[in-house]
Design a protein around this motif. Structure first.
Motif, PDB file in Angstrom:
ATOM      1  N   ASN A  30      13.424 -70.627   3.835  1.00 12.73           N
ATOM      2  CA  ASN A  30      13.491 -70.453   5.286  1.00 12.73           C
ATOM      3  C   ASN A  30      12.721 -71.534   6.052  1.00 12.73           C
ATOM      4  O   ASN A  30      12.856 -71.636   7.272  1.00 12.73           O
ATOM      5  N   VAL A  31      11.918 -72.323   5.348  1.00  8.70           N
ATOM      6  CA  VAL A  31      11.063 -73.290   6.016  1.00  8.70           C
ATOM      7  C   VAL A  31      11.838 -74.365   6.776  1.00  8.70           C
ATOM      8  O   VAL A  31      11.506 -74.665   7.930  1.00  8.70           O
ATOM      9  N   PRO A  32      12.860 -75.000   6.192  1.00  9.80           N
ATOM     10  CA  PRO A  32      13.548 -76.063   6.941  1.00  9.80           C
ATOM     11  C   PRO A  32      14.067 -75.619   8.302  1.00  9.80           C
ATOM     12  O   PRO A  32      13.892 -76.322   9.303  1.00  9.80           O
ATOM     13  N   GLU A  33      14.673 -74.452   8.365  1.00 10.08           N
ATOM     14  CA  GLU A  33      15.190 -73.949   9.647  1.00 10.08           C
ATOM     15  C   GLU A  33      14.050 -73.662  10.617  1.00 10.08           C
ATOM     16  O   GLU A  33      14.142 -73.969  11.813  1.00 10.08           O
ATOM     17  N   ALA A  34      12.942 -73.093  10.105  1.00 10.95           N
ATOM     18  CA  ALA A  34      11.806 -72.778  10.965  1.00 10.95           C
ATOM     19  C   ALA A  34      11.156 -74.042  11.519  1.00 10.95           C
ATOM     20  O   ALA A  34      10.714 -74.071  12.671  1.00 10.95           O
ATOM     21  N   LEU A  35      11.112 -75.107  10.724  1.00  8.64           N
ATOM     22  CA  LEU A  35      10.536 -76.368  11.194  1.00  8.64           C
ATOM     23  C   LEU A  35      11.393 -76.990  12.296  1.00  8.64           C
ATOM     24  O   LEU A  35      10.863 -77.558  13.256  1.00  8.64           O
ATOM     25  N   LEU A  36      12.691 -76.892  12.171  1.00  8.89           N
ATOM     26  CA  LEU A  36      13.579 -77.402  13.230  1.00  8.89           C
ATOM     27  C   LEU A  36      13.391 -76.595  14.514  1.00  8.89           C
ATOM     28  O   LEU A  36      13.389 -77.157  15.617  1.00  8.89           O
ATOM     29  N   ARG A  37      13.222 -75.291  14.375  1.00 10.96           N
ATOM     30  CA  ARG A  37      12.989 -74.451  15.557  1.00 10.96           C
ATOM     31  C   ARG A  37      11.673 -74.830  16.220  1.00 10.96           C
ATOM     32  O   ARG A  37      11.566 -74.860  17.455  1.00 10.96           O
ATOM     33  N   GLU A  38      10.648 -75.132  15.411  1.00 10.33           N
ATOM     34  CA  GLU A  38       9.357 -75.543  15.963  1.00 10.33           C
ATOM     35  C   GLU A  38       9.523 -76.786  16.828  1.00 10.33           C
ATOM     36  O   GLU A  38       8.981 -76.871  17.937  1.00 10.33           O
ATOM     37  N   LEU A  39      10.286 -77.762  16.353  1.00  7.78           N
ATOM     38  CA  LEU A  39      10.512 -78.988  17.124  1.00  7.78           C
ATOM     39  C   LEU A  39      11.309 -78.710  18.394  1.00  7.78           C
ATOM     40  O   LEU A  39      11.072 -79.322  19.440  1.00  7.78           O
ATOM     41  N   ASP A  68       9.530 -89.143  25.095  1.00  9.70           N
ATOM     42  CA  ASP A  68       9.007 -87.968  24.412  1.00  9.70           C
ATOM     43  C   ASP A  68       8.725 -88.345  22.961  1.00  9.70           C
ATOM     44  O   ASP A  68       9.235 -89.342  22.453  1.00  9.70           O
ATOM     45  N   PRO A  69       7.888 -87.547  22.286  1.00  6.68           N
ATOM     46  CA  PRO A  69       7.491 -87.887  20.916  1.00  6.68           C
ATOM     47  C   PRO A  69       8.346 -87.236  19.841  1.00  6.68           C
ATOM     48  O   PRO A  69       7.927 -87.162  18.681  1.00  6.68           O
ATOM     49  N   LEU A  70       9.542 -86.782  20.180  1.00  4.54           N
ATOM     50  CA  LEU A  70      10.317 -85.999  19.215  1.00  4.54           C
ATOM     51  C   LEU A  70      10.715 -86.805  17.988  1.00  4.54           C
ATOM     52  O   LEU A  70      10.686 -86.292  16.867  1.00  4.54           O
ATOM     53  N   ALA A  71      11.094 -88.072  18.179  1.00  2.86           N
ATOM     54  CA  ALA A  71      11.452 -88.894  17.020  1.00  2.86           C
ATOM     55  C   ALA A  71      10.229 -89.088  16.124  1.00  2.86           C
ATOM     56  O   ALA A  71      10.317 -88.986  14.891  1.00  2.86           O
ATOM     57  N   PHE A  72       9.084 -89.359  16.740  1.00  3.88           N
ATOM     58  CA  PHE A  72       7.835 -89.523  15.998  1.00  3.88           C
ATOM     59  C   PHE A  72       7.465 -88.239  15.267  1.00  3.88           C
ATOM     60  O   PHE A  72       7.147 -88.252  14.067  1.00  3.88           O
ATOM     61  N   LEU A  73       7.512 -87.104  15.973  1.00  3.57           N
ATOM     62  CA  LEU A  73       7.166 -85.836  15.341  1.00  3.57           C
ATOM     63  C   LEU A  73       8.146 -85.473  14.238  1.00  3.57           C
ATOM     64  O   LEU A  73       7.771 -84.830  13.248  1.00  3.57           O
ATOM     65  N   GLY A  74       9.401 -85.882  14.410  1.00  8.89           N
ATOM     66  CA  GLY A  74      10.376 -85.673  13.343  1.00  8.89           C
ATOM     67  C   GLY A  74       9.967 -86.398  12.072  1.00  8.89           C
ATOM     68  O   GLY A  74      10.071 -85.854  10.961  1.00  8.89           O
ATOM     69  N   LEU A  75       9.483 -87.638  12.223  1.00  7.61           N
ATOM     70  CA  LEU A  75       8.993 -88.394  11.065  1.00  7.61           C
ATOM     71  C   LEU A  75       7.817 -87.685  10.404  1.00  7.61           C
ATOM     72  O   LEU A  75       7.733 -87.589   9.176  1.00  7.61           O
ATOM     73  N   VAL A  76       6.893 -87.185  11.224  1.00 11.03           N
ATOM     74  CA  VAL A  76       5.712 -86.502  10.693  1.00 11.03           C
ATOM     75  C   VAL A  76       6.124 -85.233   9.956  1.00 11.03           C
ATOM     76  O   VAL A  76       5.682 -84.970   8.827  1.00 11.03           O
ATOM     77  N   SER A  77       6.973 -84.442  10.581  1.00 18.49           N
ATOM     78  CA  SER A  77       7.410 -83.187   9.982  1.00 18.49           C
ATOM     79  C   SER A  77       8.146 -83.431   8.665  1.00 18.49           C
ATOM     80  O   SER A  77       7.910 -82.744   7.663  1.00 18.49           O
ATOM     81  N   LEU A 113       0.963 -72.176   8.611  1.00 18.07           N
ATOM     82  CA  LEU A 113      -0.363 -71.572   8.800  1.00 18.07           C
ATOM     83  C   LEU A 113      -0.360 -70.070   8.520  1.00 18.07           C
ATOM     84  O   LEU A 113      -1.250 -69.577   7.801  1.00 18.07           O
ATOM     85  N   PRO A 114       0.602 -69.277   9.046  1.00 21.34           N
ATOM     86  CA  PRO A 114       0.593 -67.848   8.723  1.00 21.34           C
ATOM     87  C   PRO A 114       0.742 -67.580   7.225  1.00 21.34           C
ATOM     88  O   PRO A 114       0.154 -66.618   6.707  1.00 21.34           O
ATOM     89  N   ARG A 115       1.503 -68.421   6.535  1.00 26.00           N
ATOM     90  CA  ARG A 115       1.690 -68.233   5.088  1.00 26.00           C
ATOM     91  C   ARG A 115       0.420 -68.535   4.321  1.00 26.00           C
ATOM     92  O   ARG A 115       0.154 -67.905   3.290  1.00 26.00           O
ATOM     93  N   LYS A 116      -0.372 -69.496   4.805  1.00 27.18           N
ATOM     94  CA  LYS A 116      -1.551 -69.933   4.057  1.00 27.18           C
ATOM     95  C   LYS A 116      -2.804 -69.102   4.367  1.00 27.18           C
ATOM     96  O   LYS A 116      -3.631 -68.893   3.474  1.00 27.18           O
ATOM     97  N   VAL A 117      -2.965 -68.647   5.607  1.00 25.94           N
ATOM     98  CA  VAL A 117      -4.206 -67.946   5.971  1.00 25.94           C
ATOM     99  C   VAL A 117      -3.972 -66.510   6.422  1.00 25.94           C
ATOM    100  O   VAL A 117      -4.938 -65.785   6.671  1.00 25.94           O
ATOM    101  N   GLY A 118      -2.720 -66.089   6.543  1.00 25.94           N
ATOM    102  CA  GLY A 118      -2.403 -64.768   7.053  1.00 25.94           C
ATOM    103  C   GLY A 118      -2.095 -64.818   8.544  1.00 25.94           C
ATOM    104  O   GLY A 118      -2.655 -65.635   9.278  1.00 25.94           O
ATOM    105  N   GLU A 119      -1.203 -63.958   8.986  1.00 23.57           N
ATOM    106  CA  GLU A 119      -0.753 -64.011  10.375  1.00 23.57           C
ATOM    107  C   GLU A 119      -1.856 -63.738  11.400  1.00 23.57           C
ATOM    108  O   GLU A 119      -1.927 -64.436  12.416  1.00 23.57           O
ATOM    109  N   PRO A 120      -2.746 -62.748  11.195  1.00 26.01           N
ATOM    110  CA  PRO A 120      -3.766 -62.511  12.229  1.00 26.01           C
ATOM    111  C   PRO A 120      -4.647 -63.736  12.494  1.00 26.01           C
ATOM    112  O   PRO A 120      -4.886 -64.091  13.659  1.00 26.01           O
ATOM    113  N   LEU A 121      -5.139 -64.378  11.450  1.00 26.68           N
ATOM    114  CA  LEU A 121      -5.976 -65.554  11.656  1.00 26.68           C
ATOM    115  C   LEU A 121      -5.158 -66.714  12.220  1.00 26.68           C
ATOM    116  O   LEU A 121      -5.638 -67.462  13.082  1.00 26.68           O
TER     117      LEU A 121
END
Length: 252
Positions: A217-226, A78-87, A149-157
């Motif tokens: 809140n971002v660090p926790e949200a990024l871990l949840r994304e992974l 799986d790419p989790l280690a790789f995606l962890g580096l990217v994140s 993305l929701p923070r930068k462009v708004g949630e609907p978009l």
């Protein structure tokens, strides 16, 4: 061996250029390590006040290297280690003490979008298309789209982009402020330089300001994304989806 990221200094502005043009600067382990190191070098250089990230070839960045993901899927990995580096790289970029500008063209998709989202400003060349795109290949974001993305462009978009995988012209991101300017090819480099210089020759304070702008809140949200990405990867036949993508592209 050609570096995956090229570096150029003009005055107090450091240009970092993604250099995998044959794959539209798709992100693989070599590129992300090179980018992470180049950003760290720029941040520690007292003569650099701002950083510009751009891409060689036809696109800024078309996302993760899908051939790399396919090889991992075929071998049962799986790419989790790789995606962890990217994140982690993109988080360091977002919280870096100096302003970072993304100069984008061509495709800004999936991981390419996630890279641009971590920057402080985005300048686009006419003809650029931007989108999340993960869902088109049966994938989910793993380096920040669902968080930034929701923070930068708004949630609907953001919901539209993530749930459809649609790519939109860069001009449609100007009203949100995510894209600061869209220019023709002739004016593009001059506009990028002008925007970058607008962040320079100022009294000290960028590092502290970016600390204030950081969302706790971002660090926790990024871990949840992974975590959600990992669940999706285990449940889906990703190898079959990626193989179908390459087969379809081969017959075009």
């Amino acid at each position: 061996m050609t570096s995956a990221v090229l570096t150029e200094q003009t005055g107090t502005v450091r240009r970092l250029r993604l250099n995998r043009p044959e794959s539209r600067n798709s992100i693989n382990p070599d590129l992300i390590r090179a980018l992470d190191g180049a950003v760290a070098d720029a941040m520690h250089d007292p003569d650099t006040e701002a950083v510009v990230i751009s891409g060689n070839g036809p696109s800024f960045c078309a996302g993760a290297d899908l051939r790399h993901l396919l090889e991992l899927a075929r071998t049962g990995g799986d790419p989790l280690a790789f995606l962890g580096l990217v994140s982690e790289c993109f988080t360091r970029l977002e919280t870096a003490p100096k302003p970072v500008i993304a100069a984008v063209h061509g495709h800004v998709v999936a991981g390419g979008l996630e890279l641009a989202l971590a920057c402080d400003a985005v300048v686009a060349r006419e003809g650029t298309v931007i989108g999340d795109g993960h869902i088109r290949n049966g994938l989910l974001p793993g380096a920040g789209s669902s968080v930034r993305l929701p923070r930068k462009v708004g949630e609907p978009l953001a919901r539209r982009l993530m749930l459809t995988g649609e790519l939109l012209p860069a001009e449609q991101f100007v009203p949100s402020g995510f894209v600061q300017a869209v220019t023709g090819a002739e004016e593009f480099e001059a506009t990028v330089t002008s925007v970058a210089r607008s962040f320079t020759q100022l009294p000290p304070g960028h590092a502290r300001l970016k600390q204030l702008l950081a969302d706790p809140n971002v660090p926790e949200a990024l871990l949840r994304e992974l975590d959600v990405f990992a669940e999706h990867w285990r449940e889906q036949d990703i190898a079959a989806k990626l193989t179908r993508f390459f087969d379809q592209r081969a017959v075009r």
